[in-house]
Write a protein that holds these residues in place. Structure first.
Motif, PDB file in Angstrom:
ATOM      1  N   PRO A 181      34.801  39.072  27.897  1.00  0.00           N
ATOM      2  CA  PRO A 181      35.484  38.135  28.836  1.00  0.00           C
ATOM      3  C   PRO A 181      35.733  38.755  29.883  1.00  0.00           C
ATOM      4  N   VAL A 182      35.877  37.804  30.963  1.00  0.00           N
ATOM      5  CA  VAL A 182      36.348  38.042  32.350  1.00  0.00           C
ATOM      6  C   VAL A 182      38.066  38.212  32.028  1.00  0.00           C
ATOM      7  N   ILE A 183      38.556  39.097  32.944  1.00  0.00           N
ATOM      8  CA  ILE A 183      40.018  39.220  32.791  1.00  0.00           C
ATOM      9  C   ILE A 183      40.567  38.961  34.228  1.00  0.00           C
ATOM     10  N   CYS A 184      41.328  37.955  34.388  1.00  0.00           N
ATOM     11  CA  CYS A 184      41.864  37.501  35.724  1.00  0.00           C
ATOM     12  C   CYS A 184      43.256  37.665  35.814  1.00  0.00           C
ATOM     13  N   GLY A 185      43.692  38.077  37.021  1.00  0.00           N
ATOM     14  CA  GLY A 185      45.147  38.098  37.467  1.00  0.00           C
ATOM     15  C   GLY A 185      45.424  37.204  38.667  1.00  0.00           C
ATOM     16  N   LEU A 186      46.413  36.630  38.447  1.00  0.00           N
ATOM     17  CA  LEU A 186      46.744  35.688  39.528  1.00  0.00           C
ATOM     18  C   LEU A 186      47.771  36.178  40.382  1.00  0.00           C
ATOM     19  N   SER A 187      47.611  35.851  41.593  1.00  0.00           N
ATOM     20  CA  SER A 187      48.164  36.498  42.820  1.00  0.00           C
ATOM     21  C   SER A 187      48.494  35.192  43.982  1.00  0.00           C
ATOM     22  N   ARG A 188      49.801  35.292  44.555  1.00  0.00           N
ATOM     23  CA  ARG A 188      49.865  34.584  45.741  1.00  0.00           C
ATOM     24  C   ARG A 188      48.895  34.975  46.888  1.00  0.00           C
ATOM     25  N   ALA A 189      48.800  34.359  47.971  1.00  0.00           N
ATOM     26  CA  ALA A 189      47.923  34.463  49.057  1.00  0.00           C
ATOM     27  C   ALA A 189      48.694  35.614  49.943  1.00  0.00           C
ATOM     28  N   ASN A 190      48.946  36.701  49.566  1.00  0.00           N
ATOM     29  CA  ASN A 190      49.399  37.889  50.363  1.00  0.00           C
ATOM     30  C   ASN A 190      48.925  39.207  49.882  1.00  0.00           C
ATOM     31  N   LYS A 192      50.219  42.035  49.322  1.00  0.00           N
ATOM     32  CA  LYS A 192      50.867  42.900  48.036  1.00  0.00           C
ATOM     33  C   LYS A 192      50.614  42.112  46.802  1.00  0.00           C
ATOM     34  N   ASP A 193      50.605  40.852  46.683  1.00  0.00           N
ATOM     35  CA  ASP A 193      50.144  40.244  45.472  1.00  0.00           C
ATOM     36  C   ASP A 193      48.978  40.714  44.907  1.00  0.00           C
ATOM     37  N   ILE A 194      48.004  40.308  46.090  1.00  0.00           N
ATOM     38  CA  ILE A 194      46.698  40.706  45.700  1.00  0.00           C
ATOM     39  C   ILE A 194      46.196  42.055  44.824  1.00  0.00           C
ATOM     40  N   LYS A 195      46.806  42.991  45.857  1.00  0.00           N
ATOM     41  CA  LYS A 195      46.697  44.443  45.455  1.00  0.00           C
ATOM     42  C   LYS A 195      47.120  44.792  44.100  1.00  0.00           C
ATOM     43  N   ARG A 196      48.427  43.955  43.803  1.00  0.00           N
ATOM     44  CA  ARG A 196      48.954  44.306  42.563  1.00  0.00           C
ATOM     45  C   ARG A 196      47.988  43.838  41.525  1.00  0.00           C
ATOM     46  N   ALA A 197      47.558  42.585  41.591  1.00  0.00           N
ATOM     47  CA  ALA A 197      46.837  41.976  40.557  1.00  0.00           C
ATOM     48  C   ALA A 197      45.375  42.719  40.349  1.00  0.00           C
ATOM     49  N   TRP A 198      44.576  43.107  41.616  1.00  0.00           N
ATOM     50  CA  TRP A 198      43.532  44.104  41.578  1.00  0.00           C
ATOM     51  C   TRP A 198      43.602  45.343  40.478  1.00  0.00           C
ATOM     52  N   VAL A 209      40.242  38.471  40.672  1.00  0.00           N
ATOM     53  CA  VAL A 209      41.596  37.826  41.105  1.00  0.00           C
ATOM     54  C   VAL A 209      41.453  36.341  41.533  1.00  0.00           C
ATOM     55  N   HIS A 210      42.632  35.937  41.194  1.00  0.00           N
ATOM     56  CA  HIS A 210      42.596  34.472  41.510  1.00  0.00           C
ATOM     57  C   HIS A 210      43.868  34.143  42.440  1.00  0.00           C
ATOM     58  N   THR A 211      43.834  33.771  43.610  1.00  0.00           N
ATOM     59  CA  THR A 211      44.783  33.496  44.750  1.00  0.00           C
ATOM     60  C   THR A 211      45.008  32.301  45.029  1.00  0.00           C
ATOM     61  N   PHE A 212      45.897  31.724  45.374  1.00  0.00           N
ATOM     62  CA  PHE A 212      46.242  30.545  45.664  1.00  0.00           C
ATOM     63  C   PHE A 212      47.116  30.046  46.774  1.00  0.00           C
ATOM     64  N   ILE A 213      46.864  29.200  47.518  1.00  0.00           N
ATOM     65  CA  ILE A 213      48.292  28.418  48.463  1.00  0.00           C
ATOM     66  C   ILE A 213      48.133  27.184  48.603  1.00  0.00           C
TER      67      ILE A 213
END
Length: 681
Positions: A181-190, A192-198, A209-213
């Motif tokens: 399976p693909v393993i995905c982490g959610l993050s807000r569009a900034n 800090k969030d994206i680095k933590r998710a990655w 990485v799944h980001t949103f706004i």
């Protein structure tokens, strides 16, 4: 009659007449079982004894349900003559196209994106431990979901570690058909969030990485307080940054797309595609859309977004109007080739599209009712539906959120028939009233429902209990079977007429709450009546293996028992909910109790550790017994054990963090850090 007590009346005296309750509590969590080697992992040691690579025809081996159990009265097709032809697609996963983030080689294939561990856990009260998340993720992998959204890593250190653990373990366990399976982490569009998710997901073979706004006017103006131009720039920067980290699989969601201006969606989605997004997820965040409206939105976006052919379109539908599944299927009909959903439909507010409903709709109707979009219109997934019931039960038990009895596919009544006319039709031909068989989703009817069940009483042995549990779909490890059998013997001594299947399943639930057990009620006695103060004497065994006992009074016997338990364990809590029902009918019916508690800081029983407990956390527990007071005590203790275990983990994490800070403060800098330029290979 169902008794459901809120905190305002939960501590009142409960009637000891168990026949007042109706058997509506859903079935309990079970260990997953493979039915084909195609669903096994190459390295079975990673799963312990719950996976076995041996042939499933070896009846009774751990990790396998007997193949002939699935063949018995199996009916997937509408005609009995089609039974054999329909068997293999159920027992074996269909081959899936090779995974490429931004495209699917077969335009008829629909990816299933499960967000139970992220959006599902956002349901109020649905707190999951790291070990529970890992077990659920492994069941999702056995089910065959294409993407597991494992959590929101920036939310807390616990969430980060849980996502990382799933990525490092489940994300690297390759099945014999090559699936992982693909393993995905959610993050807000900034950043800090994206680095933590990655950082959390990058250990997986297929990280995302799944980001949103938000993109609707009301969200941009009142929540974000940003202009459309600013939102576009933030989105582009987020996707660009995620790609710069080495992530080649980036999903972007325009939050509240269902209420957004389509023209603005064309613009922002085109920009993020240019920045490197591989999947565009279109959320109906508030459940506002109706199916034809949402389907039209997907079609319009595919036709008007620049470079739309370079990405996979996805849906994420909330269930505020009860249309989440219908909207998701409308999206698939109009070209969405990834559908986001959750087990049992759990999630924020009214929940999400239900995975089991989406999957079985496509299994039954996918080849005939989805023309008009790309491809031939014969849509399919690679989900193995025989793992739906085990996964549903596990999620229900671990989250403390039972399914409503009439829930489609997995509800307790979904395959039950009471009407005489229906029963007559079922006896003659099961296809008269069932469009799928329970066996097709991993739910065994058992011999008892065909008139040949074993009566389980106090004289029954371990083999009889184990066999009946296997027929019901419970393949337990030896230690868990021993625990269930010991409780079975205790209850069978007090219950005349033997235990029903529901009684046996309640005992499995009762034992499942004893994981990470710190405190155990060893004895209790209550005194109550119309002319006295309800009093309870409770004796408990603590983590130090020392027995302690306390006597307490209360407004009722349950209240008195709970106050005594609070005094012994030294934790002050608030009883958020109390729910009790009978498993079967009659005066000797066994009661199942479920409670939800939350910590209270500064309470009368606080010990020195109480300040580390978050008041925002809620913990659930369940217990079963023929005595409703004992059942209530077991449920309350189960919830307290979860609370105390969670608190211990937080304390250990805090201590480790303090040690690292101290070491960092004492470090001597030898030379200033030298930047290292890493060239992209």
């Amino acid at each position: 009659m169902r008794i459901q007590l809120t905190s305002s009346i939960a501590l009142a005296l409960l009637s000891s007449s168990a026949n007042a309750f109706s058997p509506i509590f859903p079935k309990t969590a079970i260990l997953p079982a493979d039915v084909r080697r195609v669903n096994s992992v190459r390295d079975s040691s990673k799963y312990g004894n719950s996976i076995n690579n041996s042939s499933p025809v070896e009846k009774g081996r751990e990790g396998h349900l007997p193949e002939k159990a699935f063949r018995r009265e199996f009916q997937m097709a509408s005609s009995p003559s089609d039974t054999t032809e329909q068997l293999n697609p159920i027992l074996e996963r269909r081959p899936r196209p090779k995974y490429v983030p931004n495209q699917i080689s077969d335009p008829d294939y629909v990816r299933i994106f499960d967000t139970t561990l992220r959006d599902g856990e956002q349901s109020p009260g649905a707190t999951l431990t790291s070990s529970e998340k890992l077990e659920i993720a492994r069941n999702l992998a056995k089910l065959g979901v294409d993407i597991i959204e494992a959590g929101f890593p920036i939310a807390s250190p616990d969430d980060f570690e849980a996502v990382k653990q799933i990525a490092d373990k489940v994300g690297n366990e390759v099945f014999e058909d090559g699936y992982v399976p693909v393993i995905c982490g959610l993050s807000r569009a900034n950043e800090k969030d994206i680095k933590r998710a990655w950082d959390a997901v990058k250990g997986a073979k297929l990280p995302r990485v799944h980001t949103f706004i938000a993109t609707s006017d009301i969200h941009m103006k009142t929540k974000l307080m940003k202009t459309p131009d600013e939102v576009v720039q933030i989105a582009v920067n987020a996707v660009t940054y995620a790609r710069s980290l080495g992530c080649n699989d980036v999903e972007f969601s325009p939050e509240d797309a269902g209420r957004s201006d389509p023209e603005f969606l064309y613009r922002i989605l085109g920009e993020v595609i240019e920045a490197g997004a591989t999947t565009l997820n279109i959320p109906d965040t508030t459940g506002w859309n109706v199916p034809w409206e949402f389907g039209s939105l997907i079609k319009t976006l595919r036709e008007n977004v620049p470079n739309a052919d370079k990405v996979v379109f996805s849906t994420h539908c909330q269930n505020d109007l009860g249309l989440a599944t219908a909207n998701s299927l409308a999206g698939a009909q109009n070209g969405a080739r990834q559908l986001e959903c959750t087990i049992n439909g759990i999630g924020e507010r009214a929940g999400n599209a239900s995975l089991e409903e989406v999957v079985m709709s496509l299994a039954l109707k996918g080849e005939t009712h989805f023309g008009g979009g790309p491809g031939t219109g014969k849509l399919y997934t690679s989900i193995n539906p025989v793992h739906i019931t085990p996964t549903s039960k596990m999620v229900s038990e671990y989250t403390g959120m039972p399914c409503q009895p009439h829930k489609a596919i997995v509800g307790a009544n979904a395959f039950q028939h009471e009407s005489g006319i229906h029963q007559d039709g079922m006896i003659k031909n099961k296809s008269t009233y069932e469009i799928m068989s329970p066996e097709s989703i991993g739910l065994m009817r058992g011999d008892s429902q065909s008139g040949a069940g074993i009566v389980l009483g106090k004289h029954s042995g371990r083999n009889a209990v184990s066999t009946r549990l296997s027929e019901l779909g419970y393949v337990l490890e030896a230690d868990k079977l021993n625990a269930v059998f010991a409780r079975f013997k205790e209850v069978a001594e007090k219950k005349k007429g033997g235990l029903e299947d529901e009684d046996l399943e309640a005992l499995v639930t009762d034992q499942s709450g004893l994981l990470n057990q710190l405190w155990e009620v060893t004895s209790l006695q209550v005194c109550t009546g119309t002319n006295g103060v309800p009093t309870a004497t409770v004796k408990m065994m603590g983590p130090d293996q020392v027995e302690r006992y306390v006597a307490a009074t209360g407004t009722g016997p349950v209240d008195a028992v709970y106050k005594a338990i609070d005094s012994i364990t030294g934790v002050s809590v608030k009883l958020e909910s109390y729910n009790m029902n009978s498993v079967t009918e009659g005066i000797e019916a066994m009661a199942t109790t479920r409670v939800t508690i939350s910590p209270v800081l500064g309470g009368p029983n606080d010990n020195s550790d109480s300040e580390t407990i978050s008041k925002d956390r809620k913990f659930s527990g369940s217990g079963s017994d023929t005595d409703i007071i004992t059942s209530s005590a077991r449920a309350y203790t189960s919830a307290l054990n979860k609370l105390l275990t969670w608190n211990m983990r937080r304390k250990m994490a805090a201590m480790q963090d303090q040690i690292e800070r101290t070491n960092h403060a004492d470090a001597i800098e030898i030379s200033p850090p030298t930047p290292i330029l890493v060239k992209d290979s």
